[in-house]
Design a protein around this motif. Structure first.
Motif, short mmCIF file in Angstrom:
data_model
loop_
_atom_site.label_atom_id
_atom_site.label_comp_id
_atom_site.label_asym_id
_atom_site.label_seq_id
_atom_site.Cartn_x
_atom_site.Cartn_y
_atom_site.Cartn_z
N VAL A 156 0.83 -1.21 0.00
CA VAL A 156 0.00 0.00 0.00
C VAL A 156 0.87 1.26 0.00
O VAL A 156 0.60 2.23 -0.74
N VAL A 157 1.94 1.26 0.81
CA VAL A 157 2.83 2.42 0.85
C VAL A 157 3.53 2.61 -0.49
O VAL A 157 3.72 3.75 -0.95
N LEU A 158 3.90 1.53 -1.14
CA LEU A 158 4.54 1.64 -2.46
C LEU A 158 3.59 2.27 -3.47
O LEU A 158 3.98 3.15 -4.24
N VAL A 159 2.33 1.85 -3.46
CA VAL A 159 1.34 2.43 -4.37
C VAL A 159 1.17 3.92 -4.08
O VAL A 159 1.16 4.76 -5.00
N ALA A 160 1.05 4.27 -2.80
CA ALA A 160 0.90 5.68 -2.43
C ALA A 160 2.12 6.49 -2.84
O ALA A 160 1.99 7.63 -3.31
N SER A 161 3.30 5.91 -2.69
CA SER A 161 4.53 6.59 -3.09
C SER A 161 4.55 6.83 -4.60
O SER A 161 4.95 7.90 -5.06
N GLY A 162 4.12 5.83 -5.35
CA GLY A 162 4.08 5.99 -6.81
C GLY A 162 3.14 7.11 -7.22
O GLY A 162 3.47 7.92 -8.10
N VAL A 163 1.97 7.17 -6.59
CA VAL A 163 1.01 8.24 -6.89
C VAL A 163 1.59 9.60 -6.52
O VAL A 163 1.45 10.58 -7.28
N ALA A 164 2.26 9.68 -5.36
CA ALA A 164 2.86 10.94 -4.92
C ALA A 164 3.94 11.40 -5.90
O ALA A 164 4.05 12.59 -6.22
N VAL A 165 4.76 10.46 -6.37
CA VAL A 165 5.81 10.81 -7.33
C VAL A 165 5.20 11.33 -8.63
O VAL A 165 5.69 12.31 -9.22
N LEU A 166 4.14 10.67 -9.10
CA LEU A 166 3.48 11.12 -10.32
C LEU A 166 2.94 12.54 -10.15
O LEU A 166 3.09 13.39 -11.05
N ALA A 167 2.32 12.81 -9.01
CA ALA A 167 1.79 14.15 -8.76
C ALA A 167 2.91 15.17 -8.69
O ALA A 167 2.79 16.29 -9.23
N TRP A 168 4.01 14.82 -8.01
CA TRP A 168 5.17 15.71 -7.91
C TRP A 168 5.74 15.99 -9.30
O TRP A 168 6.07 17.14 -9.64
N THR A 169 5.83 14.97 -10.14
CA THR A 169 6.38 15.14 -11.48
C THR A 169 5.51 16.04 -12.33
O THR A 169 6.00 16.92 -13.05
N VAL A 170 4.19 15.84 -12.24
CA VAL A 170 3.27 16.68 -13.00
C VAL A 170 3.39 18.14 -12.56
O VAL A 170 3.49 19.06 -13.40
N ALA A 171 3.41 18.38 -11.25
CA ALA A 171 3.52 19.75 -10.74
C ALA A 171 4.83 20.38 -11.16
O ALA A 171 4.87 21.56 -11.57
N ALA A 172 5.93 19.63 -11.08
CA ALA A 172 7.24 20.17 -11.45
C ALA A 172 7.29 20.46 -12.94
O ALA A 172 7.88 21.47 -13.37
#
Length: 230
Positions: free
Chosen positions: A197-213
């Motif tokens: 579950v943490v890995l999935v959440a981390s992947g989603v967070a990274v995607l959001a960070w990448t989009v924002a950046a």
């Protein structure tokens, strides 16, 4: 004043690198010793605190755990691509050294515990591992090369992600690889379900960070055009 700030920055980088290397290396030792019953079952075999400990070490001992520190150090602190690459390689060597030393000590403890048992028939003895053999094995291990190459490339990706934010997806790739590698693990067990579950959440967070950046970079804000972390 600049000299003092520079030294403080280096001290922080070294501290994060070493603490991270010890944490990742030690967690990998612990993950190697998580019993099968913890991976497949629940509280009927282990207490909840024990299962949470198994979940923690299992989470850290992933591609994400070995990758995130080099990427973030390269992204936030490296002054050059060469410095980022050196930081990543140093982290991998330090973490793998901690892992090898910890595994060696655990094998020594196992051998001594086995020898101390009473009333056991004459089974084959478990010899204590040799320090020199362990060191040579570490140097020759393909896992060391893989760890160094992965951290080296991760740190470079983190550094260059200041200008090309899509390179942050290296962290999402690490998550995807781990989820694929762990596909046959039970999601309902505490020891494996929580890390998944943490890995999935981390992947989603990274995607959001990448989009924002990426959006900020395309807008051409001064920080992105100067090559600073987004």
């Amino acid at each position: 004043m600049e000299v003092g700030v520079g030294r403080s920055r280096v001290s922080v980088v070294v501290l994060v690198l070493l603490v991270g290397a010890v944490a990742v290396g030690a967690a990998s030792v612990g993950a190697d010793r998580v019993p099968f019953t913890a991976r497949e079952a629940g509280l009927e075999h282990h207490t909840l605190p024990t299962l949470l400990y198994f979940a923690l070490v299992t989470l850290v001992d992933t591609h994400l755990g070995w990758c995130v520190i080099p990427v973030l150090l390269g992204y936030w602190t490296a002054r050059s691509a060469r410095a980022a690459a050196a930081t990543g390689a140093t982290f991998a060597v330090a973490a793998f050294t901690v892992y090898t030393a910890g595994a060696h000590l655990m094998l020594v403890a196992d051998a001594r515990e086995y020898e101390s048992r009473e009333g056991v028939p004459e089974p084959p003895t478990i010899p204590e591992p040799n320090v020199l053999d362990t060191a040579v094995g570490m140097v020759l291990s393909p896992l060391l090369s893989m760890a160094v190459v992965g951290a080296f490339l991760g740190a470079l990706a983190g550094y260059h992600a200041r200008r090309w934010p899509l390179l942050l997806l290296v962290l999402a790739a690490a998550v995807a690889v781990d989820l694929w590698r762990r596909a046959d693990t039970p999601w309902l067990s505490v020891a494996n379900g929580i890390p998944n579950v943490v890995l999935v959440a981390s992947g989603v967070a990274v995607l959001a960070w990448t989009v924002a950046a990426t959006v900020r970079e395309r807008r051409g804000s001064p920080r992105e055009t100067s090559g600073q972390p987004v």
